[in-house]
Design a protein around this motif. Structure first.
Motif, PDB file in Angstrom:
ATOM      1  N   ASN A 177      -7.990  -8.955  15.907  1.00 20.63           N
ATOM      2  CA  ASN A 177      -6.847  -9.797  16.121  1.00 20.63           C
ATOM      3  C   ASN A 177      -6.313 -10.000  14.699  1.00 20.63           C
ATOM      4  O   ASN A 177      -4.849  -9.875  14.621  1.00 20.63           O
ATOM      5  N   ALA A 180      -4.301  -6.813  13.830  1.00 20.32           N
ATOM      6  CA  ALA A 180      -3.131  -6.712  14.627  1.00 20.32           C
ATOM      7  C   ALA A 180      -2.044  -7.759  13.975  1.00 20.32           C
ATOM      8  O   ALA A 180      -0.813  -7.147  13.858  1.00 20.32           O
ATOM      9  N   GLN A 181      -2.397  -8.780  13.624  1.00 19.48           N
ATOM     10  CA  GLN A 181      -1.358  -9.436  12.891  1.00 19.48           C
ATOM     11  C   GLN A 181      -0.982  -9.197  11.623  1.00 19.48           C
ATOM     12  O   GLN A 181       0.293  -9.146  11.493  1.00 19.48           O
ATOM     13  N   TYR A 184       1.432  -6.335  12.396  1.00 16.74           N
ATOM     14  CA  TYR A 184       2.549  -6.977  13.176  1.00 16.74           C
ATOM     15  C   TYR A 184       3.570  -7.565  11.947  1.00 16.74           C
ATOM     16  O   TYR A 184       5.034  -7.286  11.977  1.00 16.74           O
ATOM     17  N   ASP A 185       2.909  -8.175  10.944  1.00 19.46           N
ATOM     18  CA  ASP A 185       3.820  -8.712   9.881  1.00 19.46           C
ATOM     19  C   ASP A 185       4.515  -7.702   9.050  1.00 19.46           C
ATOM     20  O   ASP A 185       5.494  -8.038   8.724  1.00 19.46           O
ATOM     21  N   THR A 192       4.921  -4.848  18.817  1.00 20.38           N
ATOM     22  CA  THR A 192       3.614  -4.892  19.604  1.00 20.38           C
ATOM     23  C   THR A 192       2.632  -4.227  19.170  1.00 20.38           C
ATOM     24  O   THR A 192       2.601  -2.995  18.770  1.00 20.38           O
ATOM     25  N   CYS A 213      -1.066  -8.354  19.634  1.00 17.45           N
ATOM     26  CA  CYS A 213      -0.228  -9.034  18.977  1.00 17.45           C
ATOM     27  C   CYS A 213       1.204  -8.704  19.241  1.00 17.45           C
ATOM     28  O   CYS A 213       1.493  -7.467  19.471  1.00 17.45           O
TER      29      CYS A 213
END
Length: 259
Positions: A177, A180-181, A184-185, A192, A213
């Motif tokens: 997680n 992924a964050q 994504y950032d 996605t 995410c």
């Protein structure tokens, strides 16, 4: 004149004194790295990346900036969202990389001589404190800081349109997680992040995945060599290395839907 043995003794003494004075100080190469305390983080806490660093800079008048930059370019600090050249009042600060420059004497004699021609001397050299944040680090630097250094990290990932596709090894699943964050950032145009859950075991070579995410939308677009491919990444096997045979089949088409 001092004998060679006495010279060696004096040199060794100075080296020991210098080494002793530097004990407890951060290594230069670690100054711009994230805080070691973020290692093992499972839930992203951006505040823990805040780190105060002392950055050297040279004060110059705006009119001289273009003349001196060629002599300072290799020393500039290079971090995301941190401009090395900043204007304050009537002066311009040229910020230098503290991993390269810690004193005025770290600038080569040739460059100092060139700077002197524009009246830039050690009097223009100074330091300021700056707080680095999560936004000042590249994605690979953040991931390397968080993931255990005794295990293999993320070697690569695939970006398909707005989707980032991961294939995480078992030892990285507890970090899925936060990985992924971070992606994504920090990866441009990422909306996605998904991770493959099972091996490919069917005729159509698509696989099950979980959205880690971002938005739960696997319909995406990929443009390659003038062709626009629109497909559902959840049901279509996409491999960018197969783009040449695909384009051979569909050459001349403006848009291709894969079902």
């Amino acid at each position: 004149l001092k004998t060679p043995s006495k010279l060696f003794y004096i040199l060794r003494k100075h080296i020991k004194e210098y080494s002793s004075n530097r004990r407890g100080m951060p290594k230069l190469k670690d100054l711009l790295k994230p805080n070691p305390s973020v290692e093992g983080m499972l839930v992203l806490d951006k505040a823990k990346f805040n780190k105060v660093v002392t950055i050297p800079y040279i004060n110059v008048s705006p009119s001289k900036l273009n003349d001196i930059l060629p002599h300072l370019k290799k020393y500039l600090i290079k971090l995301p969202k941190l401009k090395p050249i900043q204007v304050t009042n009537d002066q311009t600060r040229v910020h230098l990389n503290p991993e390269i420059i810690s004193t005025w004497d770290d600038i080569t004699p040739t460059d100092k001589k060139s700077l002197n021609k524009f009246d830039i001397t050690e009097e223009n050299f100074n330091f300021c404190n700056r707080t680095l944040t999560y936004d000042n680090y590249m994605v690979d630097e953040v991931l390397k800081a968080i993931l255990p250094d005794h295990q293999e990290g993320i070697s690569s990932f695939t970006k398909v349109g707005h989707i980032i596709h991961l294939n995480l090894r078992e030892h990285l699943l507890p970090y899925k997680n936060i990985i992924a964050q971070i992606l994504y950032d920090k990866v441009p145009h990422c909306e996605t992040v998904v991770n493959k859950v099972h091996i490919i075991d069917n005729t159509y070579r698509n696989f099950q995945m979980e959205v880690l995410c971002g938005k739960d939308d696997l319909k995406t677009k990929v443009k390659q060599n003038g062709c626009l491919f629109e497909f559902d990444f959840g049901t279509v096997y996409w491999n960018s290395r197969l783009s040449i045979p695909i384009l051979t089949w569909f050459r001349g088409c403006g848009i291709v839907w894969l079902c």
